[in-house]
Design an enzyme around this catalytic site. Structure first.
Site, PDB file in Angstrom:
ATOM      1  N   LYS A 115      61.403 119.164   3.483  1.00 21.22           N
ATOM      2  CA  LYS A 115      60.662 117.998   3.964  1.00 21.22           C
ATOM      3  C   LYS A 115      59.376 117.805   3.168  1.00 21.22           C
ATOM      4  O   LYS A 115      58.968 116.678   2.913  1.00 21.22           O
ATOM      5  CB  LYS A 115      60.374 118.142   5.455  1.00 21.22           C
ATOM      6  CG  LYS A 115      61.532 117.653   6.304  1.00 21.22           C
ATOM      7  CD  LYS A 115      61.174 117.585   7.765  1.00 21.22           C
ATOM      8  CE  LYS A 115      61.330 118.938   8.411  1.00 21.22           C
ATOM      9  NZ  LYS A 115      61.223 118.881   9.876  1.00 21.22           N
ATOM     10  N   ARG A 174      70.642 128.364   4.784  1.00 22.65           N
ATOM     11  CA  ARG A 174      70.448 126.932   4.805  1.00 22.65           C
ATOM     12  C   ARG A 174      71.273 126.272   3.699  1.00 22.65           C
ATOM     13  O   ARG A 174      71.672 126.915   2.742  1.00 22.65           O
ATOM     14  CB  ARG A 174      68.975 126.564   4.683  1.00 22.65           C
ATOM     15  CG  ARG A 174      68.269 127.117   3.474  1.00 22.65           C
ATOM     16  CD  ARG A 174      66.752 127.014   3.623  1.00 22.65           C
ATOM     17  NE  ARG A 174      66.320 125.628   3.701  1.00 22.65           N
ATOM     18  CZ  ARG A 174      65.487 125.172   4.649  1.00 22.65           C
ATOM     19  NH1 ARG A 174      65.012 125.983   5.560  1.00 22.65           N
ATOM     20  NH2 ARG A 174      65.116 123.915   4.651  1.00 22.65           N
ATOM     21  N   GLU A 221      61.320 119.680  13.984  1.00 21.31           N
ATOM     22  CA  GLU A 221      59.902 119.387  14.084  1.00 21.31           C
ATOM     23  C   GLU A 221      59.753 117.932  13.657  1.00 21.31           C
ATOM     24  O   GLU A 221      60.212 117.570  12.566  1.00 21.31           O
ATOM     25  CB  GLU A 221      59.124 120.315  13.144  1.00 21.31           C
ATOM     26  CG  GLU A 221      57.652 120.288  13.409  1.00 21.31           C
ATOM     27  CD  GLU A 221      56.838 121.105  12.422  1.00 21.31           C
ATOM     28  OE1 GLU A 221      57.400 121.982  11.741  1.00 21.31           O
ATOM     29  OE2 GLU A 221      55.630 120.838  12.341  1.00 21.31           O
TER      30      GLU A 221
END
Ligand code: ATP
Ligand code: MG
Length: 584
Positions: free
Chosen positions: A289, A279, A52
């Site tokens: 982020k 992850r 994204e």
């Protein structure tokens, strides 16, 4: 070498070389191999990396990039798309699109002509939504976002049906069209999937698939005022692109039923298989982020490319090599359970790579003046120094030696403790590539008592740093010639966070409370050997005995040399390994 414990499972640990045999395939590659064996997807393997564009890529993304592009490369005809998941224009920006492309290329991966944007599918996605409405599987809901939240139920209680759930297909079609035409206020209506308000999976309780947002999109401008939600856009983008294996992180496990629901209800030709993996979490840093945004916007770091940041832009500026990052990603592999990988493992792969490629040079970070009293005043010798003892093909260079030198302040002690083998009054040491010198006198400032300079004598019979009479010295020091060396600024970095896992926040605290106040130390009176005058921005060196350094590509301007310490020489990993070895 004993390989350090990481998140790979124990069977894979026995065999540190990946893909050496079928049994060492990680679970994702094993699934893909099975699918191929079963003849699925006509033997095709198609993956994608779907960032994204709302921030810079970090080392966690590198894990996903290596995985997706890596798998595609391992299969004949395999493909990996780069797709920007740009469905939320409020937070997205072209700056991020450009940085993401740059970072992927730098890591060494190439999407060729397979660059896509979810926003390219907006019309198609809209048509899919219409199709769902026509099938009685979606409805326009007039509840406010808050009412939707409040009627969603909890993990233990079912949600309540919306009063708008049973609108007719015709009414829904008309309202949805008017939503698109901009007839309604932002947030006044949404389109929801009609699934099951009593589903034990909260994602299945009539999730929102479109909302009204009058925001300019960085690619579609003001063409749209309704935007699809991630869950709806993602599975359909995968399907439109013919993805076979949609690899994502564990937090999407509970979204998989919804992923499959949309594709089943719409009866699409291509139904990719979603596979989740853990992850990457790295010690002493954050890989979210949102948190990285906070650090940048709050001025806790100088920007996304601050060399302390775990972003690829930050690591690159710090002096990391793409190879080191890829080797690290290969080594940690993929697993189904979350874990925290020690940042020392990343540094281990960094040192391993830099050791091979970085030329050796001499630099003095905290200079102490040394006068060689018996060296002729106007003499200068060009001494030969190899560029990398690990790699003779890297050749050698000449370094000037003269009567006045600089050595490192910490390499001299007036009153040396027991195991201090460096310079001290009356003691002889070797100057690397040069001569043996012996300290004869210490000059101090009368007022402060600080050492101003040392006086030494050299032994001309030890040229090159070796004595012909077989006499040995214990210490070898690096040095530069005072008149020939050039000034430089050196930035020393330490962990960005003092806490091993800054994501575990104690009550009453914020993750930023664990920032390391000493993560940056700037030294402005350093001296480096003259060969560095022609150093190119971004080039990497080993400063003998000090570590690996990289010429900062941003701040080295107007003749000023700024070096970032990429990583020290001390192998903190070896230490940890040793400690772990004790435990078996
Ligand atoms: P964040 O949680 O930091 O905001 P994200 O997952 O929202 O990250 P995306 O741009 O959506 O960021 O991520 C693109 C891809 O990278 C996704 O497939 C995502 O699962 C993967 N990814 C993100 N962070 C990690 C990580 N720490 N380890 C492995 N893969 C990751
Ligand atoms: Mg995301």
């Amino acid at each position: 070498m004993r390989m350090p414990d990481t998140e790979k499972d124990s069977t894979a640990l026995d065999n540190p070389v990946k893909n050496e045999s079928a049994s060492s395939l990680d679970f994702i590659r094993a699934i893909i191999a099975e699918d191929l064996k079963a003849g699925k997807n006509n033997g095709r393997v198609a993956t994608r990396f779907p960032p994204e564009p709302n921030g810079y890529l970090h080392i966690g993304h590198a894990k996903s990039i290596c995985l997706n592009f890596g798998i595609a490369a391992e299969h004949p005809g395999g493909t990996c798309n780069l797709r920007f998941d740009d469905t939320n224009p409020t937070k997205e920006d072209v700056e991020y699109v450009e940085s993401i492309k740059e970072d992927i290329k730098w890591l060494g991966f190439d999407w060729g002509d397979r660059l896509f944007y979810a926003s390219d599918y907006f019309e198609q996605l809209y048509q899919y939504a219409v199709q769902l409405i026509k099938a009685g599987k979606a409805y326009v809901c007039d509840l406010s976002p808050e009412e939707i939240r409040n009627t969603r139920g909890t993990l233990t209680e079912p949600g309540q049906n919306s009063p708008y759930r049973n609108r007719s297909v015709e009414e829904n079609l008309e309202l949805f069209e008017r939503m698109r035409a901009g007839e309604f206020e932002d947030g006044s209506r949404v389109l929801r999937a009609k699934i099951d308000m009593a589903s034990p999976n909260l994602n299945m309780r009539d999730p929102t698939i479109y909302r009204i947002r009058r925001v300019t999109h960085h690619r579609t401008g003001n063409k749209w005022c309704i935007y699809p939600m991630y869950d709806f856009a993602h599975c359909l983008s995968d399907s439109i692109e013919g993805i076979t294996h949609s690899i994502c992180t564990l937090e999407f496990e509970n979204n998989r039923p919804l992923y499959d629901w949309f594709l089943n209800e719409l009866n699409v030709k291509c139904h990719p298989r979603q596979i989740e993996f853990a992850r990457l979490n790295l010690s002493h840093t954050v890989l979210s982020k949102r948190k990285l945004h906070e650090l940048v916007e709050g001025g806790y770091v100088s920007g996304w490319d601050d060399p302390r940041m775990p972003t690829l832009a930050g690591l690159r500026r710090r002096g990391y090599t793409p190879e080191a990052i890829r080797n690290f990603c290969d080594r940690i592999g993929v697993a189904k359970r979350d874990s925290l990988v020690d940042i020392a493992l990343l540094e281990y792969y960094l040192r391993e790579d830099l050791n091979k490629r970085a030329p050796r040079v001499m630099a003095v970070l905290r200079p102490l003046r040394v006068v060689i009293d018996n060296y002729p005043e106007d003499q200068v010798e060009e001494l030969v120094a190899e560029n990398n003892p690990e790699d003779p093909s890297m050749g050698s260079r000449k370094i000037p030696f003269s009567r006045i030198l600089y050595i490192e302040q910490e390499d001299f002690r007036e009153d040396p403790p027991k195991k201090f083998f460096r310079l001290a009054p009356g003691r002889e040491v070797r100057l690397k590539h040069a001569y043996y010198i012996k300290c004869t006198d210490v000059v101090k400032d009368k007022d402060s008592g600080q050492i101003v300079e040392l006086h030494c004598t050299y032994d001309p019979a030890t040229r090159g740093g070796w004595s012909s009479d077989g006499r040995d010295v214990k210490g070898t020091l690096h040095w530069v010639s005072a008149a020939h060396s050039i000034p430089a600024e050196v930035r020393l970095y330490d962990h960005l966070f003092i806490k091993e896992n800054p994501n575990e926040v104690e009550p009453g605290h914020d993750f930023k409370d664990y920032l390391n106040p000493n993560s940056l130390e700037i030294l402005t009176s350093c001296r480096v050997e003259p060969s560095l005058a022609s150093a190119k921005p971004g080039s990497r060196y080993q400063f003998l005995r000090l570590g690996y350094f990289c010429l900062d590509p941003v701040d080295s301007v107007n003749g000023l040399l700024v070096f970032n310490r990429t990583v020290g020489l001390r192998d903190s990993w070896a230490k940890i390994e040793k400690a772990q070895g004790g435990k078996g």
